[in-house]
Design a protein around this motif. Structure first.
Motif, PDB file in Angstrom:
ATOM      1  N   ARG A   1     -30.856 -29.845 -68.548  1.00 11.66           N
ATOM      2  CA  ARG A   1     -29.763 -30.163 -69.385  1.00 11.66           C
ATOM      3  C   ARG A   1     -29.580 -32.019 -69.286  1.00 11.66           C
ATOM      4  NH1 ARG A   1     -29.821 -26.107 -70.607  1.00 11.66           N
ATOM      5  NH2 ARG A   1     -28.222 -24.644 -71.436  1.00 11.66           N
ATOM      6  N   TYR A   2     -28.216 -32.734 -69.898  1.00 10.97           N
ATOM      7  CA  TYR A   2     -28.980 -34.371 -69.817  1.00 10.97           C
ATOM      8  C   TYR A   2     -26.969 -34.119 -68.924  1.00 10.97           C
ATOM      9  CZ  TYR A   2     -27.305 -38.716 -71.004  1.00 10.97           C
ATOM     10  OH  TYR A   2     -26.700 -40.736 -70.903  1.00 10.97           O
ATOM     11  N   VAL A   3     -27.337 -35.308 -68.314  1.00 10.51           N
ATOM     12  CA  VAL A   3     -25.491 -35.505 -67.344  1.00 10.51           C
ATOM     13  C   VAL A   3     -25.569 -37.290 -67.078  1.00 10.51           C
ATOM     14  CG1 VAL A   3     -25.976 -34.054 -65.927  1.00 10.51           C
ATOM     15  CG2 VAL A   3     -27.079 -35.757 -65.248  1.00 10.51           C
ATOM     16  N   LEU A   4     -24.567 -37.081 -67.649  1.00 11.12           N
ATOM     17  CA  LEU A   4     -23.813 -38.849 -67.625  1.00 11.12           C
ATOM     18  C   LEU A   4     -22.696 -39.130 -66.616  1.00 11.12           C
ATOM     19  CD1 LEU A   4     -24.410 -41.183 -69.516  1.00 11.12           C
ATOM     20  CD2 LEU A   4     -22.107 -40.200 -71.214  1.00 11.12           C
ATOM     21  N   GLY A   5     -23.586 -40.729 -66.400  1.00  6.50           N
ATOM     22  CA  GLY A   5     -22.840 -41.282 -64.865  1.00  6.50           C
ATOM     23  C   GLY A   5     -21.450 -42.261 -65.170  1.00  6.50           C
TER      24      GLY A   5
ATOM     25  N   VAL B   1     -26.549 -30.484 -74.376  1.00  7.11           N
ATOM     26  CA  VAL B   1     -26.164 -31.104 -73.905  1.00  7.11           C
ATOM     27  C   VAL B   1     -26.269 -30.937 -72.430  1.00  7.11           C
ATOM     28  CG1 VAL B   1     -26.074 -33.337 -74.156  1.00  7.11           C
ATOM     29  CG2 VAL B   1     -26.884 -32.110 -76.152  1.00  7.11           C
ATOM     30  N   PHE B   2     -25.102 -30.195 -72.193  1.00  5.42           N
ATOM     31  CA  PHE B   2     -24.250 -30.451 -71.114  1.00  5.42           C
ATOM     32  C   PHE B   2     -24.510 -29.161 -70.809  1.00  5.42           C
ATOM     33  CE2 PHE B   2     -22.566 -34.132 -73.582  1.00  5.42           C
ATOM     34  CZ  PHE B   2     -22.755 -35.495 -72.693  1.00  5.42           C
ATOM     35  N   CYS B   3     -24.174 -28.582 -69.902  1.00  6.48           N
ATOM     36  CA  CYS B   3     -23.879 -27.316 -68.553  1.00  6.48           C
ATOM     37  C   CYS B   3     -22.315 -26.866 -69.437  1.00  6.48           C
ATOM     38  CB  CYS B   3     -23.665 -28.193 -67.642  1.00  6.48           C
ATOM     39  SG  CYS B   3     -25.520 -28.336 -66.332  1.00  6.48           S
ATOM     40  N   GLU B   4     -22.203 -25.630 -69.279  1.00  7.69           N
ATOM     41  CA  GLU B   4     -21.682 -25.232 -69.803  1.00  7.69           C
ATOM     42  C   GLU B   4     -19.683 -25.384 -69.275  1.00  7.69           C
ATOM     43  OE1 GLU B   4     -22.357 -21.005 -68.559  1.00  7.69           O
ATOM     44  OE2 GLU B   4     -24.147 -20.526 -70.028  1.00  7.69           O
ATOM     45  N   ASP B   5     -20.218 -25.040 -67.940  1.00  8.55           N
ATOM     46  CA  ASP B   5     -18.445 -25.463 -66.866  1.00  8.55           C
ATOM     47  C   ASP B   5     -18.197 -27.066 -67.343  1.00  8.55           C
ATOM     48  OD1 ASP B   5     -17.341 -23.604 -65.930  1.00  8.55           O
ATOM     49  OD2 ASP B   5     -19.194 -23.666 -64.118  1.00  8.55           O
ATOM     50  N   LEU B   6     -19.308 -28.465 -67.450  1.00  9.61           N
ATOM     51  CA  LEU B   6     -18.722 -29.406 -67.665  1.00  9.61           C
ATOM     52  C   LEU B   6     -18.696 -29.785 -69.277  1.00  9.61           C
ATOM     53  CD1 LEU B   6     -21.863 -31.303 -65.837  1.00  9.61           C
ATOM     54  CD2 LEU B   6     -19.837 -31.569 -65.146  1.00  9.61           C
ATOM     55  N   VAL B   7     -19.350 -29.104 -70.486  1.00  3.86           N
ATOM     56  CA  VAL B   7     -18.368 -28.796 -71.680  1.00  3.86           C
ATOM     57  C   VAL B   7     -17.084 -28.886 -71.479  1.00  3.86           C
ATOM     58  CG1 VAL B   7     -18.470 -27.828 -73.546  1.00  3.86           C
ATOM     59  CG2 VAL B   7     -20.876 -27.960 -72.345  1.00  3.86           C
ATOM     60  N   ALA B   8     -16.899 -27.382 -70.557  1.00  2.50           N
ATOM     61  CA  ALA B   8     -15.422 -27.107 -71.175  1.00  2.50           C
ATOM     62  C   ALA B   8     -14.167 -27.977 -70.021  1.00  2.50           C
ATOM     63  CB  ALA B   8     -14.759 -25.464 -69.784  1.00  2.50           C
ATOM     64  N   GLN B   9     -14.791 -28.560 -68.906  1.00  2.00           N
ATOM     65  CA  GLN B   9     -14.478 -29.588 -68.298  1.00  2.00           C
ATOM     66  C   GLN B   9     -13.922 -30.616 -69.564  1.00  2.00           C
ATOM     67  OE1 GLN B   9     -15.604 -31.128 -64.863  1.00  2.00           O
ATOM     68  NE2 GLN B   9     -15.230 -28.957 -63.668  1.00  2.00           N
ATOM     69  N   GLU B  10     -15.403 -31.111 -70.634  1.00  2.00           N
ATOM     70  CA  GLU B  10     -14.982 -31.847 -71.672  1.00  2.00           C
ATOM     71  C   GLU B  10     -13.867 -31.649 -72.530  1.00  2.00           C
ATOM     72  OE1 GLU B  10     -17.375 -34.801 -71.295  1.00  2.00           O
ATOM     73  OE2 GLU B  10     -15.947 -36.587 -72.810  1.00  2.00           O
ATOM     74  N   LEU B  11     -14.019 -30.864 -73.038  1.00  2.00           N
ATOM     75  CA  LEU B  11     -13.390 -30.483 -73.831  1.00  2.00           C
ATOM     76  C   LEU B  11     -11.397 -30.470 -74.260  1.00  2.00           C
ATOM     77  CD1 LEU B  11     -15.084 -28.235 -76.095  1.00  2.00           C
ATOM     78  CD2 LEU B  11     -14.341 -30.708 -76.519  1.00  2.00           C
ATOM     79  N   ASN B  12     -10.736 -30.376 -72.098  1.00  2.00           N
ATOM     80  CA  ASN B  12      -9.643 -30.291 -71.783  1.00  2.00           C
ATOM     81  C   ASN B  12      -9.141 -31.120 -71.456  1.00  2.00           C
ATOM     82  OD1 ASN B  12      -7.623 -29.068 -70.208  1.00  2.00           O
ATOM     83  ND2 ASN B  12      -9.076 -27.727 -68.989  1.00  2.00           N
TER      84      ASN B  12
END
Lengths: 458, 458
Positions: A230-234, A53-64
């Protein structure tokens, strides 16, 4: 009450004083926000699952939730320099109008074409999509601020941008659509017949004006079914709050530059992007025991997720295809009454803010919309800026608190977030001028009905 | 072409670097602009005669062609501090997009709710009206920028504000009306049946969409027939150029701060308020032989007063009740073709600028509107800001000049005025996106017809 004006009307940081890293408040939280869950298995979403769903680097940020600082890439910092730093404004004229001993500051995020703070995260998300070599991104937008911000960001990085816009806003705000077109985005009113979930919702609710929850479902479906998208959310997501921390970091740097200590920090809250960004560094100090602040989230009485919602796992979207998030929620079917103007209409609240609220690190208030527009007009007339209805929720409570100071004689320093301008909300202002605005508040019975649809989690 | 970015993206002056006086370019002009004449006697208007229409202090400023600096009252400087200094922006992204060796700067006046530079003079005129103890002021507005600015200024000083808005704009821009209402102004579509001159024009031209010239006549009539009211004007007049010199003074201070020498200064020109303000201090240096600059006025091909008008005494308004001004004019009956979008639709040009142009101190170009919107969109996509159609005339020529530099390899420093934002011009942008814009240019025969109505002056 004439004040010595040794503090300038507007505090601008120099370019070299701008933040070079975002601040990740989760690193300092003892109780971490609960993880996103797979809606099928109810197990925590893995990086791999999120990566569809999301870009790789943003997934890492999401989980960090361990690194307190994450460097802002140079390309994003360069874009920030086009419209940041935003000013921290001393509201001398408002103080004088109110005859309050309080000192009022606002961090003004409206001086860019998207008209709000949303651009801070849009440019980051577009950057990481570009870095990953994607063709484009999809998203939803309500009032249109996020869609505008994302179309600006995608235009800058030459990415395709598909925006699903809540139908009622699409119809009430044709000008927003033209701004997005100017930046090359395609804009579809939601629910639409371009997606499976959209067709389902249309069949179940013919003639619906749509909701953010519907539009999210459609945008996600398009992202996962089209290669290179990919999907992005605000809002809502951890990554968004991380990017928006630039607001709070600049605010704190500007206050520190003049030796000002805030007593109270106020922000409007829909999904939590602005509030989370504004308060992050201040909450960090609270969490580390370095300082104390009174922090107030302000939400519309017609969409009261903090003040009347429950803290539970819920769907992020109406179509129930997104991960589950633990958050203060009204239920994923909740849609504010049609008389509700402006944004802040999301049924849930950022998991980070939900956890902070549950831990007592902040409080929340809900305000009826007529009182919000009264504050907006009063503010516009003395401070010059025509505020967005969203931002005006924070203005309402800032004025209320300043008036309390007038009674008690306290010289509190109040900082609030002025997230954007109301140039595309004149239909709502017109309703207000014509006395056609009402303050409908959902009943307990109505709220119970929506709450009954929460997913069973055992 | 990667550039060393030692100059910040945005140069902001500190509060203590802001101008404390306006600069009056007339003091340095060898050939003074011709005086306003009484339309009946053709004799120069006396201060007493002007005083029936304008505030006392403003009359003095209108007639003062000897003092180079006039102090800005503290009340006005305090208001300026709410939205000024405006940034001088280095257009790094536009330069990179164009791959030009030119260095491009723009002075951005759109970061206030009126959305343009008009507020600089509105607040000054409202201040002097208040100082004189008046009840209120009347004015006209076209695209609505001036009316919005004046309503903000009147709200600040608690003055009544009556705005006559060109009917076609009133209908196309209902949101502008709501902004003015937010600030407490009353807005009347012009021509209207509320004035004698309005009724006359309606009888002669039933169904007319109005013009600035008509709206001026109505606003002046209301001012002179209502005790405690005066008329205020957002452009053309000497006093307006004086107030707007704050733009040029800040621009020059920002350039000087970083040791930058401009080669070329470009501004759009309707009545001349922005251009006159921007160039004043630079023209002053030219007049005093201290420096040289290439100065270019840009006007719409559909309203070409500099490039195809005549330099002669003419009426400032359609109703012919205002003083006569010597200026480049197309004739007071001239109205641009209905397809013309945006402002810059006045038939004449500031007497100061007209004299400077006649003396060869500046040049002028006219540009067709499709090319203007192409430049606007290109600019928006790289610099982020959605420009007003008016401002986009200057963008068009700045881009053209930067592309010339690309051919010649010259590293010229180009400064242009970005007068405002296009948030209320989305109807025009929509036309552009839909290919419904045309570039009608008046024929020589049409222009000759309007020119035949110039007053006989012998």
């Amino acid at each position: 009450m004439s004040k010595n004006k040794e503090i300038p009307y507007k505090i601008y940081l120099e370019e070299n004083e701008m933040p070079t890293s975002w601040y990740n408040v989760r690193a300092d939280m003892k109780n971490k926000p609960a993880p996103l869950l797979n809606p099928g298995t109810h197990q925590p979403m893995t990086a791999e699952e999120l990566g569809s769903v999301f870009c790789e680097d943003l997934v890492a940020q999401e989980l960090n939730d361990t690194d307190p600082y994450i460097e802002i890439p140079e390309e994003i910092r360069n874009f920030y320099k086009m419209y940041r730093p935003s000013p921290l404004v001393r509201a001398y004229c408002l103080e004088e109008k109110l005859q309050t001993p309080a000192k009022i500051y606002y961090k003004f995020e409206g001086n860019n074409t998207s008209g709000s703070h949303k651009l801070n995260s849009a440019i980051a998300q577009a950057y990481y999509a570009k870095k990953q070599g994607l063709k484009g991104v999809t998203t939803e937008t309500g009032a249109g601020q996020w869609g505008t911000a994302l179309s600006m960001a995608c235009s800058y990085f030459d990415l395709d941008c598909k925006v699903y816009m809540v139908k009622v806003s699409y119809e009430q705000k044709p000008f927003r659509r033209e701004v997005m077109r100017t930046y090359g985005a395609s804009v579809v009113p939601s629910p639409s017949d371009t997606t499976e979930v959209g067709r389902k919702i249309l069949a179940a609710h013919p003639g619906t004006g749509g909701s953010l929850g519907c539009a999210i479902s459609e945008a996600v479906e398009v992202a996962v079914t089209n290669p290179g998208y990919r999907y992005v959310l605000g809002s809502v997501l951890n990554q968004v709050l991380l990017h928006q921390s630039v607001i709070g970091l600049e605010t704190k740097a500007a206050l520190d530059k003049y030796g000002i200590k805030a007593d109270m920090i106020i922000g409007c809250a829909g999904g939590g992007s602005n509030l989370g960004g504004l308060i992050s560094p201040f909450v960090g100090e609270k969490l580390r025991g370095e300082a104390d602040y009174e922090i107030i989230a302000v939400e519309p009485a017609s969409c009261p997720s903090f003040t009347r919602g429950v803290y539970a796992y819920d769907f992020c979207d109406t179509g129930m295809i997104c991960p589950l998030a633990k958050m203060y929620t009204l239920g994923s079917d909740f849609i504010p009454a049609p008389n509700h103007a402006g944004g802040l209409r999301y049924h849930g609240m950022s998991p980070v803010l939900s956890q902070l609220y549950d831990d007592g690190l902040m409080t929340a208030r809900s305000v009826p919309q007529t009182a919000v527009f009264e504050a907006a007009e009063q503010f516009a007339r003395v401070e010059g800026i025509l505020p967005a209805p969203e931002s005006s929720h924070a203005i309402r409570v800032a004025i209320d608190e300043a008036l309390k100071c007038k009674e008690t004689g306290e010289e509190k320093t109040i900082v609030f977030g002025l997230t954007g301008t109301g140039y595309f909300d004149l239909v709502a202002y017109e309703k207000f001028h014509n006395g056609q605005m009402d303050d409908y508040i959902p009943t307990d019975e109505e709220l119970a009905k929506f709450r009954a649809n929460l997913p069973k989690m055992d």
